[in-house]
Design a protein around this motif. Structure first.
Motif, PDB file in Angstrom:
ATOM      1  N   LYS A 288      32.099  44.957  23.382  1.00  0.00           N
ATOM      2  CA  LYS A 288      33.285  44.474  24.098  1.00  0.00           C
ATOM      3  C   LYS A 288      32.876  43.972  25.468  1.00  0.00           C
ATOM      4  O   LYS A 288      31.986  44.534  26.090  1.00  0.00           O
ATOM      5  CB  LYS A 288      34.307  45.607  24.268  1.00  0.00           C
ATOM      6  CG  LYS A 288      34.849  46.119  22.954  1.00  0.00           C
ATOM      7  CD  LYS A 288      35.974  47.114  23.156  1.00  0.00           C
ATOM      8  CE  LYS A 288      36.570  47.489  21.804  1.00  0.00           C
ATOM      9  NZ  LYS A 288      37.800  48.257  21.936  1.00  0.00           N
ATOM     10  N   CYS A 289      33.561  42.928  25.934  1.00  0.00           N
ATOM     11  CA  CYS A 289      33.297  42.392  27.273  1.00  0.00           C
ATOM     12  C   CYS A 289      34.515  42.691  28.150  1.00  0.00           C
ATOM     13  O   CYS A 289      35.631  42.329  27.799  1.00  0.00           O
ATOM     14  CB  CYS A 289      33.073  40.881  27.176  1.00  0.00           C
ATOM     15  SG  CYS A 289      32.981  40.096  28.772  1.00  0.00           S
TER      16      CYS A 289
ATOM     17  N   SER B   3      39.142  55.189  34.982  1.00  0.00           N
ATOM     18  CA  SER B   3      38.639  55.484  33.634  1.00  0.00           C
ATOM     19  C   SER B   3      39.367  54.622  32.611  1.00  0.00           C
ATOM     20  O   SER B   3      40.588  54.613  32.569  1.00  0.00           O
ATOM     21  CB  SER B   3      38.848  56.958  33.306  1.00  0.00           C
ATOM     22  OG  SER B   3      38.255  57.742  34.310  1.00  0.00           O
ATOM     23  N   ILE B   4      38.578  53.900  31.820  1.00  0.00           N
ATOM     24  CA  ILE B   4      39.164  53.042  30.785  1.00  0.00           C
ATOM     25  C   ILE B   4      39.008  53.769  29.460  1.00  0.00           C
ATOM     26  O   ILE B   4      37.920  54.239  29.137  1.00  0.00           O
ATOM     27  CB  ILE B   4      38.371  51.732  30.635  1.00  0.00           C
ATOM     28  CG1 ILE B   4      38.120  51.072  31.980  1.00  0.00           C
ATOM     29  CG2 ILE B   4      39.049  50.794  29.693  1.00  0.00           C
ATOM     30  CD1 ILE B   4      37.142  49.924  31.875  1.00  0.00           C
ATOM     31  N   ASN B   5      40.088  53.833  28.691  1.00  0.00           N
ATOM     32  CA  ASN B   5      39.918  54.281  27.312  1.00  0.00           C
ATOM     33  C   ASN B   5      39.374  53.086  26.558  1.00  0.00           C
ATOM     34  O   ASN B   5      40.081  52.129  26.284  1.00  0.00           O
ATOM     35  CB  ASN B   5      41.264  54.727  26.744  1.00  0.00           C
ATOM     36  CG  ASN B   5      41.084  55.368  25.393  1.00  0.00           C
ATOM     37  OD1 ASN B   5      40.012  55.263  24.790  1.00  0.00           O
ATOM     38  ND2 ASN B   5      42.105  56.027  24.909  1.00  0.00           N
ATOM     39  N   SER B   6      38.080  53.131  26.228  1.00  0.00           N
ATOM     40  CA  SER B   6      37.402  51.904  25.823  1.00  0.00           C
ATOM     41  C   SER B   6      37.818  51.407  24.445  1.00  0.00           C
ATOM     42  O   SER B   6      37.541  50.282  24.089  1.00  0.00           O
ATOM     43  CB  SER B   6      35.901  52.145  25.825  1.00  0.00           C
ATOM     44  OG  SER B   6      35.594  53.126  24.859  1.00  0.00           O
TER      45      SER B   6
ATOM     46  N   GLU C  20      40.226  44.867  31.972  1.00  0.00           N
ATOM     47  CA  GLU C  20      40.778  44.592  30.635  1.00  0.00           C
ATOM     48  C   GLU C  20      39.675  44.026  29.753  1.00  0.00           C
ATOM     49  O   GLU C  20      38.724  43.417  30.240  1.00  0.00           O
ATOM     50  CB  GLU C  20      41.933  43.593  30.753  1.00  0.00           C
ATOM     51  CG  GLU C  20      41.515  42.266  31.351  1.00  0.00           C
ATOM     52  CD  GLU C  20      42.661  41.320  31.627  1.00  0.00           C
ATOM     53  OE1 GLU C  20      43.798  41.641  31.255  1.00  0.00           O
ATOM     54  OE2 GLU C  20      42.411  40.261  32.225  1.00  0.00           O
ATOM     55  N   ASN C  21      39.827  44.267  28.448  1.00  0.00           N
ATOM     56  CA  ASN C  21      38.852  43.766  27.498  1.00  0.00           C
ATOM     57  C   ASN C  21      39.295  42.380  27.074  1.00  0.00           C
ATOM     58  O   ASN C  21      40.386  42.211  26.548  1.00  0.00           O
ATOM     59  CB  ASN C  21      38.797  44.731  26.311  1.00  0.00           C
ATOM     60  CG  ASN C  21      38.008  44.167  25.163  1.00  0.00           C
ATOM     61  OD1 ASN C  21      37.152  43.328  25.353  1.00  0.00           O
ATOM     62  ND2 ASN C  21      38.311  44.601  23.972  1.00  0.00           N
TER      63      ASN C  21
ATOM     64  N   THR D 135      41.118  42.648  36.026  1.00  0.00           N
ATOM     65  CA  THR D 135      42.450  42.032  36.013  1.00  0.00           C
ATOM     66  C   THR D 135      42.786  41.702  37.455  1.00  0.00           C
ATOM     67  O   THR D 135      42.658  42.574  38.320  1.00  0.00           O
ATOM     68  CB  THR D 135      43.504  43.047  35.487  1.00  0.00           C
ATOM     69  OG1 THR D 135      42.828  44.193  35.013  1.00  0.00           O
ATOM     70  CG2 THR D 135      44.339  42.472  34.405  1.00  0.00           C
ATOM     71  N   ASP D 136      43.218  40.486  37.712  1.00  0.00           N
ATOM     72  CA  ASP D 136      43.600  40.053  39.071  1.00  0.00           C
ATOM     73  C   ASP D 136      42.522  40.344  40.110  1.00  0.00           C
ATOM     74  O   ASP D 136      42.830  40.640  41.261  1.00  0.00           O
ATOM     75  CB  ASP D 136      44.885  40.764  39.541  1.00  0.00           C
ATOM     76  CG  ASP D 136      46.052  40.444  38.639  1.00  0.00           C
ATOM     77  OD1 ASP D 136      45.986  39.378  38.005  1.00  0.00           O
ATOM     78  OD2 ASP D 136      46.992  41.245  38.554  1.00  0.00           O
ATOM     79  N   HIS D 137      41.250  40.319  39.707  1.00  0.00           N
ATOM     80  CA  HIS D 137      40.131  40.553  40.635  1.00  0.00           C
ATOM     81  C   HIS D 137      40.234  41.904  41.344  1.00  0.00           C
ATOM     82  O   HIS D 137      39.889  42.027  42.513  1.00  0.00           O
ATOM     83  CB  HIS D 137      40.034  39.435  41.680  1.00  0.00           C
ATOM     84  CG  HIS D 137      39.999  38.066  41.075  1.00  0.00           C
ATOM     85  ND1 HIS D 137      38.908  37.589  40.393  1.00  0.00           N
ATOM     86  CD2 HIS D 137      40.924  37.092  41.018  1.00  0.00           C
ATOM     87  CE1 HIS D 137      39.165  36.375  39.949  1.00  0.00           C
ATOM     88  NE2 HIS D 137      40.375  36.052  40.309  1.00  0.00           N
TER      89      HIS D 137
END
Length: 829
Positions: free
Chosen positions: A95-96, A64-67, A108-109, A100-102
């Motif tokens: 946002k795109c 879960s990303i805090n967008s 990451e945004n 991170t590191d595949h």
């Protein structure tokens, strides 16, 4: 259509729930699903707008990303490669996100843009000009190029040399269109323009692309009394600035508005979608009232304009050819339905010519022809995309049985229904997010529930597996439909089809087909030991390519064959069993490498040595007992000759630096283990060198192999760990109930337990499967594991040597089997 699994959040109190929020969901071609939920956090009064990512194989492992979006998220869009995600909110921010590191569970945004305070209603990546068409009528053709043909299609915008430019386009609620272009140097060019001179409110919009590189935007203000407007948008780059031109196209009124009987029945347009991103001339509209909906399918046609006789006499040119205009025509409409809560369109680019459609309906091949409608009563219908007739139905889990329950349910308020649905890329699975934040995965059978004979169902699945092989998409959703009895046939047929392609294409697809066979073999207890073989084969091919690429020709003006090719040629020509006699024929100066390089490759060389010893030692007991891993190598001439070449290469390197040689534990000090193994390996290779007439290994060879365990210590090969994947548990058609954040109990079926005997028991030392390093029983290094085959490797490279870096570059983005990496918790042991 039946339920495969449900994944829900831990029970939360009612106060956390905000039912008014619309949810969004997006499914990528790598089988990653991104979705939003309407749950509040306990501590915070406000909603945190989270984006949740999961891989369909491990749905409990949600990330879960805090967008950082302040307002609710209105759109989520994956790009063509399935590795980047766009999110847009009701405050105009886009946002795109990229990995991170595949790693599939670390995002990451990177870049973004915004139209301050103007909610985004539609969002899309620009088209990259790649469009395929699946021809069902050619599904029996031998050439992949005939089955899946490339359609001429221009990218929305090109860089120098015709390379498609990356970027996205969005439409806001106040009638603005905004385009952001990503330049190769990381800079973002953004430009905003009004869709037309008179800006009006846009409640619903969708974006599609034309073959000529233009963009079509459809908008509606939500009221059925207003027309659905269409605009053509052209994007260009002038003097390093992005320029947008818009132009009005013909608009339409829904038929239910113009029909006097239904004039005021459906006041609102609730869904508006183009059939596909690259089909700008076909659109699906849905109008609703409180309880019912109606769906219409419109198409844009060129029609002749009749001209009055007077003008025909005046102008002779008009008489021959009447002027053409574009006009929207309704093709089909449904009767009154229940109220629609969400729509999902198929992503499979199936060709819609009359012959293709006829063959599809004769053979009952329906993927890509059905679209899904979710209703407010919790049911989902699949309807045909052209005739809009129902093809399959799934009822929600809360289906009332007796009449009392029906009455009670009416008064209790709205039932649980899907707020967002999405289809997979082969249209064989459907994901839905319901009003309680639960995620449901539904299987959609390729024949929509028609009973077919085994041969036909195999052909359908094979056709879609080939499509995934050609496009490089993930094939998890096809595995949902494979029964254990089909595995053997599918693997054989897939191999037959592959062998019918030309040599160049075979080389391109060589590793992908091995990975595909491995994932199929996992599904049946009879073939589960072959999974290890396929992974060992992928590993062997990768080692062989890496080690051969280190060889350098001595002089620059050498003939066209590289040292690696010459090695292959000499090894296959000279069938001598003595390793030194083969070695004499090679130019040893081509094999000279720096000492540190050789030393850094020792783990890989050790694996080759161990593997050869293991294979030869398992030769005598190949006919008896259960099939052990490594069994298929004993009959595989190509792999044995690859091992033979590597042995010769290592032998030469051993002369330069003895410490890079594989280490064997032998009973006598004087014995030359490598030449012994090479001799036996050559004899075995000679038996199955000719694929058409393999001969059985003779008794003398088997006797010598029987003696091996008394001469050398047979190593244990670190096979892949038994997988915690969900796909093998879904075959008995009972839906699984899972919880986010909690891995399910590993009560696997007996075949996997037998497979576990080859893997390592808990508490035994873990192994880095790609670097072949031992990590210890309780690893302290952070590791990543493959989402498909479960292969484990360290995140950070312990080596500095360039040769090893070259080896690691092979699997930095994906595992050798093509699966995505996910970061593992440190306590995975």
């Amino acid at each position: 259509m039946d339920l495969a699994y449900i994944c829900e959040w831990e029970k939360r109190p009612k106060s956390n729930h905000c039912p008014s929020i619309p949810l969004v969901c997006a499914w990528s071609c790598r089988n990653l699903i991104a979705f939003t939920t309407d749950l509040k956090n306990e501590e915070e009064k406000d909603l945190t707008h989270m984006i949740h990512m999961l891989d369909t194989e491990h749905p409990w492992d949600v990330y879960s990303i805090n967008s950082g979006h302040v307002e609710m998220i209105t759109c989520l869009e994956w790009d063509q490669s399935g590795s980047r995600l766009l999110s847009a909110d009701a405050d105009g921010h886009i946002k795109c996100w990229s990995m991170t590191d595949h790693l599939a569970n670390s995002w990451e945004n990177t870049v973004g843009c915004s139209v301050e305070g103007d909610p985004i209603v539609a969002l899309s990546w620009l088209h990259n000009g790649v469009k395929l068409a699946l021809h069902v009528e050619k599904s029996g053709a031998s050439n992949f190029g005939e089955k899946f043909s490339r359609v001429k299609f221009s990218p929305s915008l090109t860089l120098f040399g015709g390379k498609p430019m990356e970027g996205w386009i969005a439409v806001t609620i106040s009638g603005l269109v905004t385009v952001s272009l990503l330049k190769p140097n990381g800079q973002v060019l953004t430009s905003t323009e009004s869709l037309c001179r008179l800006r009006c409110r846009v409640a619903l919009a969708d974006i599609a692309f034309t073959g000529g590189g233009n963009i079509v935007v459809a908008t509606s203000d939500g009221s059925n009394a207003s027309p659905v407007q269409f605009y053509k948008v052209c994007v260009s780059v002038v003097n390093e600035k992005c320029k947008i031109d818009t132009e009005i196209l013909p608009s339409l009124f829904m038929r239910c508005t113009t029909d006097p009987a239904r004039k005021d029945k459906y006041p609102a347009i609730t869904h508006l979608k183009f059939f596909a991103r690259d089909m700008s001339e076909q659109i699906l509209l849905c109008a609703s009232n409180q309880n019912n909906s109606i769906v219409e399918y419109w198409s844009l046609r060129k029609e002749g304009l009749p001209v009055n006789n007077i003008f025909q006499k005046l102008s002779p040119t008009v008489g021959d050819k009447p002027p053409m205009i574009l006009k929207w025509r309704i093709l089909s409409a449904t009767n009154d339905l229940d109220r629609v809560s969400a729509v999902a369109l198929p992503k499979l680019p199936i060709s819609l010519t009359n012959t293709d459609l006829k063959v599809a309906s004769d053979t009952k091949f329906f993927p890509g022809l059905g679209l899904a409608l979710a209703f407010h009563d919790g049911s989902v219908h699949i309807i045909h995309r052209l005739t809009l007739q129902t093809m399959a139905v799934s009822y929600g889990s809360q289906r009332p049985v007796d009449e009392q329950a029906i009455k009670r349910q009416r008064t209790a308020g709205p039932s649980v229904h899907f707020k967002a649905v999405q289809m997979s890329w082969t249209s064989l699975a459907l994901v839905g997010i319901d009003s309680h934040g639960k995620l449901s995965m539904l299987r959609i059978s390729p024949s929509m529930g028609h009973v077919l004979d085994m041969n036909m169902s195999l052909r359908h699945l094979l056709f879609l597996l080939e499509y995934c092989m050609v496009t490089g998409y993930d094939w998890w959703d096809i595995l949902l439909h494979v029964q254990p009895g089909m595995v053997q046939n599918l693997v054989e047929k897939l191999h037959e089809e592959y062998m019918r392609q030309n040599a160049a294409l075979q080389q391109v697809l060589s590793t992908r087909i091995i990975a595909m066979k491995a994932s199929l073999c996992k599904l049946s207890s009879a073939t589960v030991a072959r999974v290890c073989d396929y992974h060992a084969k992928l590993f062997l091919i990768a080692i062989s390519c890496t080690l051969k690429s280190l060889l350098r020709p001595t002089a620059l003006n050498t003939p066209d064959k590289s040292p690696g090719d010459r090695l292959t040629e000499i090894c296959s020509k000279i069938t001598d069993v003595d390793i030194d006699k083969v070695m004499i024929n090679l130019k040893t100066e081509e094999f000279v490498l720096e000492m540190p390089t050789l030393q850094s490759l020792q783990q890989l060389i050790q694996w080759v040595g161990d593997f050869v010893l293991y294979l030869l030692a398992s030769l005598p007991n190949q006919g008896s007992g259960p099939v052990r891993p490594g069994h298929s190598f004993l009959r595989d001439g190509a792999s044995l000759s690859m091992l033979r070449e590597l042995m010769v290469m290592v032998r030469i390197w051993g002369l330069l630096k003895p410490s890079c040689l594989p280490i064997y534990t032998a009973t006598s000090d004087t014995q030359d283990s490598m030449s012994l193994l090479f001799r036996l390996l050559t004899k075995l290779w000679l038996c199955c060198r000719d694929e058409n007439h393999p001969s059985e290994p003779d008794d003398a060879l088997i006797d010598e192999c029987c003696l091996l365990p008394s001469q050398l210590l047979i190593p244990s090969i670190g096979w892949l760990p038994a997988n915690d994947s969900i796909i093998s548990k879904l075959q008995n058609k009972q839906p699984l109930r899972l919880q986010f954040g909690k891995p399910p109990g590993l009560a696997a079926h007996s075949a996997l337990l037998q497979y576990d005997a080859f893997a390592r028991a808990p508490g035994q030392p873990k192994i880095d499967h790609l670097r072949r390093l031992h990590l210890g029983a309780y690893p302290t290094e952070e590791c990543k594991s493959c989402t498909r085959c479960g292969c484990v490797t360290m995140l950070k490279s312990p080596n500095k040597a360039t040769a090893v870096k070259q080896w690691e570059q092979r699997w930095i983005k994906n595992c050798l089997c093509g699966g995505l990496w996910r970061k593992m918790p440190l306590s995975y042991s």
